[in-house]
Design a protein around this motif. Structure first.
Motif, PDB file in Angstrom:
ATOM      1  N   ALA A 160     -70.939  41.547 -58.269  1.00 11.94           N
ATOM      2  CA  ALA A 160     -72.402  41.462 -58.277  1.00 11.94           C
ATOM      3  C   ALA A 160     -73.023  42.246 -57.131  1.00 11.94           C
ATOM      4  O   ALA A 160     -74.254  42.312 -57.018  1.00 11.94           O
ATOM      5  N   ALA A 216     -84.414  40.842 -70.070  1.00  7.73           N
ATOM      6  CA  ALA A 216     -83.763  41.215 -68.816  1.00  7.73           C
ATOM      7  C   ALA A 216     -83.194  42.626 -68.893  1.00  7.73           C
ATOM      8  O   ALA A 216     -83.214  43.364 -67.897  1.00  7.73           O
ATOM      9  N   ILE A 253     -76.765  42.045 -67.103  1.00  7.39           N
ATOM     10  CA  ILE A 253     -78.212  42.057 -66.927  1.00  7.39           C
ATOM     11  C   ILE A 253     -78.529  41.965 -65.442  1.00  7.39           C
ATOM     12  O   ILE A 253     -77.643  41.663 -64.624  1.00  7.39           O
ATOM     13  N   ASP A 254     -79.780  42.225 -65.100  1.00  6.85           N
ATOM     14  CA  ASP A 254     -80.231  42.095 -63.717  1.00  6.85           C
ATOM     15  C   ASP A 254     -81.345  41.059 -63.656  1.00  6.85           C
ATOM     16  O   ASP A 254     -82.361  41.182 -64.356  1.00  6.85           O
ATOM     17  N   LEU A 255     -81.136  40.065 -62.829  1.00 10.13           N
ATOM     18  CA  LEU A 255     -82.142  39.039 -62.555  1.00 10.13           C
ATOM     19  C   LEU A 255     -82.372  38.995 -61.057  1.00 10.13           C
ATOM     20  O   LEU A 255     -81.487  39.358 -60.268  1.00 10.13           O
ATOM     21  N   LYS A 276     -75.234  37.375 -64.627  1.00  7.17           N
ATOM     22  CA  LYS A 276     -75.589  38.786 -64.480  1.00  7.17           C
ATOM     23  C   LYS A 276     -74.390  39.695 -64.731  1.00  7.17           C
ATOM     24  O   LYS A 276     -74.491  40.719 -65.427  1.00  7.17           O
ATOM     25  N   PRO A 284     -85.059  45.389 -65.837  1.00 10.32           N
ATOM     26  CA  PRO A 284     -84.127  44.897 -64.821  1.00 10.32           C
ATOM     27  C   PRO A 284     -84.846  44.405 -63.567  1.00 10.32           C
ATOM     28  O   PRO A 284     -85.814  45.024 -63.105  1.00 10.32           O
ATOM     29  N   ASP A 285     -84.387  43.259 -63.046  1.00 11.34           N
ATOM     30  CA  ASP A 285     -84.897  42.668 -61.791  1.00 11.34           C
ATOM     31  C   ASP A 285     -86.358  42.226 -61.878  1.00 11.34           C
ATOM     32  O   ASP A 285     -86.967  41.936 -60.845  1.00 11.34           O
ATOM     33  N   GLU A 331     -75.429  34.582 -60.814  1.00  7.15           N
ATOM     34  CA  GLU A 331     -74.705  35.815 -60.519  1.00  7.15           C
ATOM     35  C   GLU A 331     -73.598  36.073 -61.537  1.00  7.15           C
ATOM     36  O   GLU A 331     -73.372  37.218 -61.950  1.00  7.15           O
TER      37      GLU A 331
END
Length: 326
Positions: free
Chosen positions: A320, A149, A180-182, A175, A153-154, A172
């Motif tokens: 977030a 992640a 991290i970014d999911l 994250k 990112p994303d 969230e």
């Protein structure tokens, strides 16, 4: 026939009886006096429905009225909660998750105020949640998930049971705390999410810890981590998120709430009749085997949770970058 003049005593007695009858007619009917509805604000077949139906079956003979469970999914649980919050029907209650405290952080007007429009009855239970992947996923373990992640990112997607649900906010919070970014992909319930996970439409599925157990047994799923502060015996060998993200802890909790006009008598009666289930009941054993605990705390603990969590989730949403929807 001779005229009969009633005595003064008879007249007074008749007036007294009439007065008592009038008072009795003016008294509100004792609760409950008709069918009770537990509104589950999620799709049928989800984890909330199991304790809802068990407790409904337990209460019906003790309350002397039918207790039915009715699924009203939509808007991450908001529609079912609104149905009860906006109702004057003292026999409709909502059997929901901690999303009741989450939705005000995600929607400018979720259709209810958790403090003004709802009456706390009881926290029903709490349990860990799990971060799951399909068996053939290239993500090896939770540390590998964090590394991937951060590197992309994303790019990694996670499914939840809907916008505003507890599983959504678990993602969230993860994250924010793990930095991290999911990418969030909401579904209309856990069942749809499972189908999407197996089809490869999402990389991760966040669920109640009970959900992956049969799928792990069948060799179709792996759990990478649980959300409780400590590992759970229900998922042996699965670490807690806190092992890699110190201090992380978030549990899924279920609760029963009524409309604002639910009488205190009803809250006390429900609390009293549910209490014997806490120790040794089939529901308590089933929840423990699935990584949960039957609490049945009563109204004060639920009110305290709402006071703590409503502002907490507003802070998480802000951190977030989630802007409340109109």
């Amino acid at each position: 026939m001779p005229n009969v003049v009633p005595s003064r005593r008879a007249v007074l007695s008749g007036l007294a009886c009439a007065a008592l009858a009038g008072v009795a007619a003016a008294q509100p009917a004792r609760w409950p006096n008709r069918t009770i509805r537990f509104i589950v604000p999620f799709a049928p077949g989800g984890p909330v429905e199991v304790p809802a139906r068990f407790i409904a079956d337990h209460l019906a003979p003790r309350l002397g009225q039918p207790v039915i469970v009715e699924a009203r999914p939509g808007a991450g649980g908001a529609l079912g909660i609104q149905l009860v919050a906006q109702s004057t029907d003292q026999h409709s209650l909502v059997f929901t998750t901690g999303s009741v405290a989450i939705l005000p952080s995600l929607q400018k007007n979720p259709g209810y105020d958790p403090f003004r429009d709802l009456t706390p009855v009881s926290v029903i239970s709490e349990s860990a949640m799990a971060i799951n992947v399909r068996r053939e996923s290239p993500i090896r373990d939770f540390d590998d998930l964090l590394a991937r992640a951060r590197a992309a990112p994303d790019r990694i997607t996670y499914g939840s049971s809907g916008v505003g649900t507890t599983t959504h906010l678990l993602g969230e919070l993860l994250k924010v705390r793990a930095q991290i970014d999911l990418l969030h992909v909401p579904f209309r319930g856990t069942g749809q999410g499972l189908g999407a996970l197996y089809a490869g439409d999402v990389d991760l599925l966040l669920t109640d810890a009970s959900v992956p157990i049969p799928h792990i047994r069948d060799g179709r799923m792996r759990s990478l981590a649980v959300s409780s502060a400590e590992p759970t015996a229900a998922l042996p060998g699965v670490p807690a998120v806190a092992s890699a993200v110190p201090g992380f802890s978030m549990v899924l909790w279920f609760a029963l709430l009524g409309p604002a006009n639910l009488p205190r008598e009803a809250v006390e009666r429900l609390t009293r009749e549910m209490a014997p289930l806490r120790d040794g009941s089939a529901l308590a054993q089933r929840l423990e085997a699935a990584g949960g605990k039957l609490l049945l705390t009563g109204p004060e603990e639920l009110a305290d949770r709402l006071r703590r969590e409503v502002p907490l989730w507003r802070q998480v949403a802000e951190a977030a970058g989630i802007k409340p929807e109109e």
